[in-house]
Design a protein around this motif. Structure first.
Motif, PDB file in Angstrom:
ATOM      1  N   THR A  79      -5.018   8.614   5.215  1.00  0.00           N
ATOM      2  CA  THR A  79      -5.345   7.109   5.559  1.00  0.00           C
ATOM      3  C   THR A  79      -6.477   6.478   4.851  1.00  0.00           C
ATOM      4  O   THR A  79      -6.521   5.707   4.272  1.00  0.00           O
ATOM      5  CB  THR A  79      -4.948   6.784   7.029  1.00  0.00           C
ATOM      6  OG1 THR A  79      -3.716   7.275   7.484  1.00  0.00           O
ATOM      7  CG2 THR A  79      -5.197   5.407   7.479  1.00  0.00           C
ATOM      8  N   ALA A  80      -7.536   7.175   5.278  1.00  0.00           N
ATOM      9  CA  ALA A  80      -8.817   6.991   4.965  1.00  0.00           C
ATOM     10  C   ALA A  80      -9.061   6.875   3.074  1.00  0.00           C
ATOM     11  O   ALA A  80      -9.874   6.101   2.786  1.00  0.00           O
ATOM     12  CB  ALA A  80     -10.077   7.928   5.459  1.00  0.00           C
ATOM     13  N   LEU A  81      -8.230   7.900   2.515  1.00  0.00           N
ATOM     14  CA  LEU A  81      -8.496   7.831   1.074  1.00  0.00           C
ATOM     15  C   LEU A  81      -7.619   6.824   0.756  1.00  0.00           C
ATOM     16  O   LEU A  81      -8.065   6.323  -0.245  1.00  0.00           O
ATOM     17  CB  LEU A  81      -7.994   9.412   0.700  1.00  0.00           C
ATOM     18  CG  LEU A  81      -8.751  10.405   0.834  1.00  0.00           C
ATOM     19  CD1 LEU A  81      -8.332  11.702   0.357  1.00  0.00           C
ATOM     20  CD2 LEU A  81     -10.228  10.235  -0.106  1.00  0.00           C
ATOM     21  N   SER A  82      -6.619   6.368   1.240  1.00  0.00           N
ATOM     22  CA  SER A  82      -5.718   5.220   0.846  1.00  0.00           C
ATOM     23  C   SER A  82      -6.617   4.138   0.739  1.00  0.00           C
ATOM     24  O   SER A  82      -6.414   3.164   0.086  1.00  0.00           O
ATOM     25  CB  SER A  82      -4.364   5.241   1.583  1.00  0.00           C
ATOM     26  OG  SER A  82      -3.696   4.289   1.056  1.00  0.00           O
ATOM     27  N   THR A  83      -7.311   4.100   2.073  1.00  0.00           N
ATOM     28  CA  THR A  83      -7.991   2.605   2.056  1.00  0.00           C
ATOM     29  C   THR A  83      -9.004   2.606   1.061  1.00  0.00           C
ATOM     30  O   THR A  83      -9.230   1.504   0.619  1.00  0.00           O
ATOM     31  CB  THR A  83      -8.548   2.771   3.651  1.00  0.00           C
ATOM     32  OG1 THR A  83      -7.595   2.748   4.439  1.00  0.00           O
ATOM     33  CG2 THR A  83      -9.515   1.319   3.928  1.00  0.00           C
ATOM     34  N   LEU A  84      -9.688   3.672   1.015  1.00  0.00           N
ATOM     35  CA  LEU A  84     -10.749   3.632  -0.092  1.00  0.00           C
ATOM     36  C   LEU A  84     -10.193   3.255  -1.567  1.00  0.00           C
ATOM     37  O   LEU A  84     -10.923   2.613  -2.239  1.00  0.00           O
ATOM     38  CB  LEU A  84     -11.394   5.152  -0.123  1.00  0.00           C
ATOM     39  CG  LEU A  84     -12.527   5.311   0.838  1.00  0.00           C
ATOM     40  CD1 LEU A  84     -13.028   6.874   0.742  1.00  0.00           C
ATOM     41  CD2 LEU A  84     -13.622   4.309   0.872  1.00  0.00           C
ATOM     42  N   ASP A 123     -11.244   0.271  -3.909  1.00  0.00           N
ATOM     43  CA  ASP A 123     -11.777   0.326  -5.073  1.00  0.00           C
ATOM     44  C   ASP A 123     -10.996  -0.158  -6.291  1.00  0.00           C
ATOM     45  O   ASP A 123     -11.442  -0.797  -7.310  1.00  0.00           O
ATOM     46  CB  ASP A 123     -11.903   1.865  -5.618  1.00  0.00           C
ATOM     47  CG  ASP A 123     -12.998   2.803  -4.749  1.00  0.00           C
ATOM     48  OD1 ASP A 123     -13.786   2.002  -4.299  1.00  0.00           O
ATOM     49  OD2 ASP A 123     -12.828   3.806  -5.030  1.00  0.00           O
ATOM     50  N   ALA A 124      -9.363  -0.185  -6.092  1.00  0.00           N
ATOM     51  CA  ALA A 124      -8.524  -0.989  -7.222  1.00  0.00           C
ATOM     52  C   ALA A 124      -8.838  -2.415  -6.932  1.00  0.00           C
ATOM     53  O   ALA A 124      -8.862  -3.133  -7.898  1.00  0.00           O
ATOM     54  CB  ALA A 124      -7.164  -0.702  -6.527  1.00  0.00           C
TER      55      ALA A 124
END
Length: 69
Positions: A44-49, A53-54
């Motif tokens: 979840t944290a990586l997806s949010t990051l 970024d996108a």
């Protein structure tokens, strides 16, 4: 009276061993469930990051540009 365990003296040992194994397996299942929760949190944290970024790579959204004075 005939003893039920005659000829099967190790039934108690087997039951004890299986009970201990069941307890160990139960404990491992609990650990694995917690690891899954931790992996989900990291995903979840990586997806949010990645989404942040996108959005940053595309520049501000049109709504943000319009709202500037």
């Amino acid at each position: 009276m005939t003893r039920i365990h005659e000829g099967h003296p190790d039934i108690a040992v087997t039951v004890t061993a299986l009970t201990a194994e069941a307890a160990a397996l139960r404990s491992r299942v609990t650990e694995l469930r917690q690891e899954l929760v931790d992996v989900n949190d990291r995903m979840t944290a990586l997806s949010t990051l990645l989404h942040r970024d996108a959005r940053g790579a595309r520049g501000p959204s049109p709504a943000r540009v319009r709202s500037r004075p």
